[in-house]
Design a protein around this motif. Structure first.
Motif, PDB file in Angstrom:
ATOM      1  N   SER A 560      33.081 -26.908   5.869  1.00 39.31           N
ATOM      2  CA  SER A 560      33.841 -28.436   5.974  1.00 39.31           C
ATOM      3  C   SER A 560      33.085 -29.011   5.633  1.00 39.31           C
ATOM      4  O   SER A 560      32.207 -29.853   5.218  1.00 39.31           O
ATOM      5  CB  SER A 560      33.503 -28.511   7.651  1.00 39.31           C
ATOM      6  N   ASN A 667      33.948 -28.300  14.077  1.00 37.01           N
ATOM      7  CA  ASN A 667      33.330 -27.672  13.491  1.00 37.01           C
ATOM      8  C   ASN A 667      32.318 -26.737  13.678  1.00 37.01           C
ATOM      9  O   ASN A 667      31.966 -25.690  13.337  1.00 37.01           O
ATOM     10  CB  ASN A 667      32.274 -28.722  13.109  1.00 37.01           C
ATOM     11  N   TRP A 670      34.960 -23.490  13.526  1.00 40.63           N
ATOM     12  CA  TRP A 670      34.970 -23.274  12.508  1.00 40.63           C
ATOM     13  C   TRP A 670      34.232 -21.912  11.799  1.00 40.63           C
ATOM     14  O   TRP A 670      34.377 -21.472  11.340  1.00 40.63           O
ATOM     15  CB  TRP A 670      35.597 -24.259  11.598  1.00 40.63           C
TER      16      TRP A 670
END
Length: 692
Positions: A560, A667, A670
């Motif tokens: 990220s 986040n 992910w």
């Protein structure tokens, strides 16, 4: 691309240790209750700032900032605590952001700033009567304020024309901002407490930064820049006639006489001089001088010079050589400073006679912020730690014994936190590096999945802070989901001295990357990370290093990149600090084009296979949005799993409640998709672009 030792060789020792721990649950030191952190809980955590103590120590004011219940910006309120009573109360409304509380020397008034419709406005609260009134007319945007020693006047810095310059051609739109044009200067003004709204001009021909009164109230010392120098860190003509770099943060110290007027420079060397403060007897000026050019990473040192003029002399260096000058001790024989210290921060007394600094705090909690009261008898503090959400504290300046004066985050006593471990390892060249390793907050079988968070800066640092603090990344939530966390302080970080900060000058993607990967190997070797379940994330410079990492190794299963730099060439001329990249990388883009691109993650896009999430504010001036777009476009055209989340109305930091929630949720989603918390879970294939 940098070559790596084959995974099979690197893990030969690791596997034996890993297999031994495969069936053993991890045991971690815990604190608080048993409630797991959620993103909504993190959004409820309040930040505490700017703790100010009245001269007699009887009252304390501080700022509490909470995220809006709706989708908008956070709201800051000023709280007031009477030390003779339990608890504190808000003295500003819940609908308007207010900050910068300042007590008058006699403790009868509290001045502060509130955000008006178009500008930040000055307010005065009469403490005994409880009555507040607006003290400015809204035509000037007030930036900072200070009472005179007799309490009869207020000095403020303010801007009155932030956009339009004085020479705008007729017919041009006033909303158009012309870069580097005159106008928008922060001037210095004086107001009488008995005459609200009347601002007397003191200094309006140059920018004014931090300032302080002399004890007799007749003079004000202040940071300023040469009004004839090029702005925003652009090059100027040196003594030899050639171009010479100027730091964007470069400043000198000047003094203005309130009766006679006129500005006189007191400290104006080649260094950058900041944070002026006058001794209790009015004879000496103290300030911090930072070697220039290289304000971002060079050594800073406290200096003293006669206020009437003369030769400056340095005091003893502080351990990190980056002191934040708080002010003079009450007796005038030392100065108090705060600075980073490895994974934490420290308070020091710096003797005027040149002796080494003496540590004041007890190293038990992290002093995030510190301020001296009028008269220097008391310190207002914001303290935090892995098991302590930020709160306001007060201590005597002579004897460190902090007492809590706020409990705005009391609900978080019910939430579970995990004690981090300070880990140290040898990097590839033998340099000792350290970082924070936080085990999962829940029992796991075998080596846990590990997520690496890389700090920004580069001259910032991972510190031993409360994990529920609002962050671009929901660290406490990751921990509650079974992830271990690793926050390395690679070379370039603050807290370890100027040589450590300067170690990445001309070497982004070099020793910093080596430090990261050697730290990862050390954790794997100790069975503290599953080598098959690794993720990496970072914001700003941390985003750069994360992007660099996935172009040089395939060990990370997800990445990220937040507000990250991906192309040093285009970043060099498009950010709001034109000196930043040239100072770190040894020259302008047109001078070092090949070198800058060689150290750019974009150059290695063809090697990246890692699923990569980009998050970026569309109005980011520090790292322009196109930095994310460049690498995202390259990866998406190659079919790599990737996503770019563009945050409206946002600069380098995402601050709106709804957008910050979105950022953290994305986040969490992910990494749980591509770095499963349970070892038996399978990862989605990553050969094709993500269609969602």
């Amino acid at each position: 691309m940098r070559s790596e030792v084959p995974v099979s060789q690197r893990l030969c020792v690791v596997l034996a240790l890993w297999l031994l721990t495969l069936c053993l649950p991890a045991v971690s030191a815990m604190a608080g209750g048993d409630k797991p952190f959620t993103i909504e809980a993190m959004l409820r955590l309040a930040s505490v700032d700017d703790v100010r103590v009245a001269a007699d120590g009887k009252r304390v004011a501080f700022v509490v900032t909470r995220m809006s219940d709706q989708a908008g910006e956070p709201v800051s309120r000023i709280f007031l605590t009477d030390m003779a009573r339990e608890g504190g109360r808000a003295v500003t409304p819940a609908t308007t952001s207010c900050d910068h509380p300042r007590f008058s020397p006699d403790g009868k008034w509290l001045a502060y700033l509130c955000q008006g419709e178009n500008a930040s406005e000055l307010h005065l609260l009469q403490l005994n009567a409880g009555q507040s009134r607006r003290f400015s007319d809204g035509r000037a945007d007030i930036l900072d304020l200070a009472f005179s020693p007799d309490g009869k006047k207020l000095a403020v810095t303010a801007t009155t024309s932030p956009k339009a310059g004085p020479n705008r051609p007729e017919g041009c739109d006033g909303d158009v901002e012309v870069l580097d044009s005159p106008g928008g200067l922060a001037g210095l003004y004086l107001l009488a407490v008995s005459q609200p709204g009347v601002m007397r001009q003191l200094v309006t021909d140059r920018d004014v930064g931090a300032f302080a009164f002399s004890p007799d109230g007749r003079r004000i010392v202040f940071e300023t820049a040469n009004p004839h120098a090029p702005p925003r860190g652009r090059a100027h003509t040196g003594a030899a006639g050639g171009a010479a770099p100027v730091d964007a943060g470069h400043a000198d110290i000047a003094v203005v006489d309130l009766d006679k007027g006129g500005v006189k420079l007191v400290a104006a060397s080649d260094a950058s001089e900041n944070m002026p403060t006058v001794s209790p007897d009015g004879r000496l000026l103290a300030y911090v001088a930072t070697a220039a050019p290289g304000f971002y990473y060079n050594a800073g040192r406290v200096m003293v010079v006669p206020l009437a003029g003369g030769e400056a002399r340095p005091l003893a260096p502080t351990p990190d050589a980056r002191p934040e000058l708080l002010g003079w001790a009450e007796d005038g024989q030392s100065l108090l400073v705060r600075e980073a210290d490895g994974m934490g921060a420290a308070l020091y007394a710096l003797p005027l006679d040149g002796q080494p600094p003496t540590r004041l705090d007890d190293d038990r909690r992290i002093p995030l912020q510190a301020s001296l009261s009028p008269g220097s008898r008391h310190l207002g503090l914001v303290l935090t730690d892995w098991d302590l959400p930020p709160e306001a504290f007060v201590t005597s300046a002579e004897r460190y014994d902090p007492k809590a004066v706020s409990a705005v985050n009391r609900e978080f006593a019910a939430y579970q936190t995990v004690k981090p471990e300070i880990v140290r390892w040898k990097s590839a060249d033998g340099t000792t590096i350290e970082g924070l390793y936080t085990p999962p907050a829940v029992p796991v079988v075998g080596a846990p999945p590990l997520l690496v968070e890389l700090h920004g800066g580069p001259a910032q640092a991972a510190q031993r802070l409360y994990p529920g603090l609002l962050n671009s990344y929901p660290l406490a939530v990751f921990s509650a989901h079974g992830y271990a966390l690793f926050q390395p302080n690679v070379r370039g970080s603050d807290g370890y001295g100027p040589a450590f900060r300067r170690a990445i000058v001309n070497d982004w993607g070099g020793v910093d990357f080596a430090d990261l990967m050697s730290g990862l190997d050390a954790l794997i070797a100790k069975g503290q990370a599953d080598p098959q379940r690794l993720g990496v994330m970072g914001w700003s410079y941390g985003g750069y290093l994360a992007a660099w990492a996935i172009g040089h190794t395939d060990r990370f299963k997800a990445a990220s990149i937040g507000g990250g730099i991906t192309n040093l060439v285009s970043q060099c001329g498009s950010m709001d600090l034109p000196d930043f990249m040239p100072l770190y990388m040894g020259g302008e883009a047109y001078e070092r084009f090949d070198f800058l691109f060689d150290r750019s993650p974009l150059k290695y896009a063809a090697a990246i296979q890692t699923p990569t999430l980009f998050q970026h504010g569309v109005a980011d001036e520090r790292v322009p949005f196109t930095q994310a777009l460049e690498l995202y476009t390259a990866l998406s055209r190659r079919g790599v799993v990737t996503r770019l989340a563009a945050y409206p109305r946002s600069g380098h930091d995402i601050t709106e409640t709804g957008l910050l929630r979105d950022l953290m949720v994305r986040n969490l989603d992910w990494f749980t998709r591509f770095v499963p918390a349970a070892a038996s879970q399978t990862r989605p294939a990553m050969a094709k672009a993500d269609p969602s």
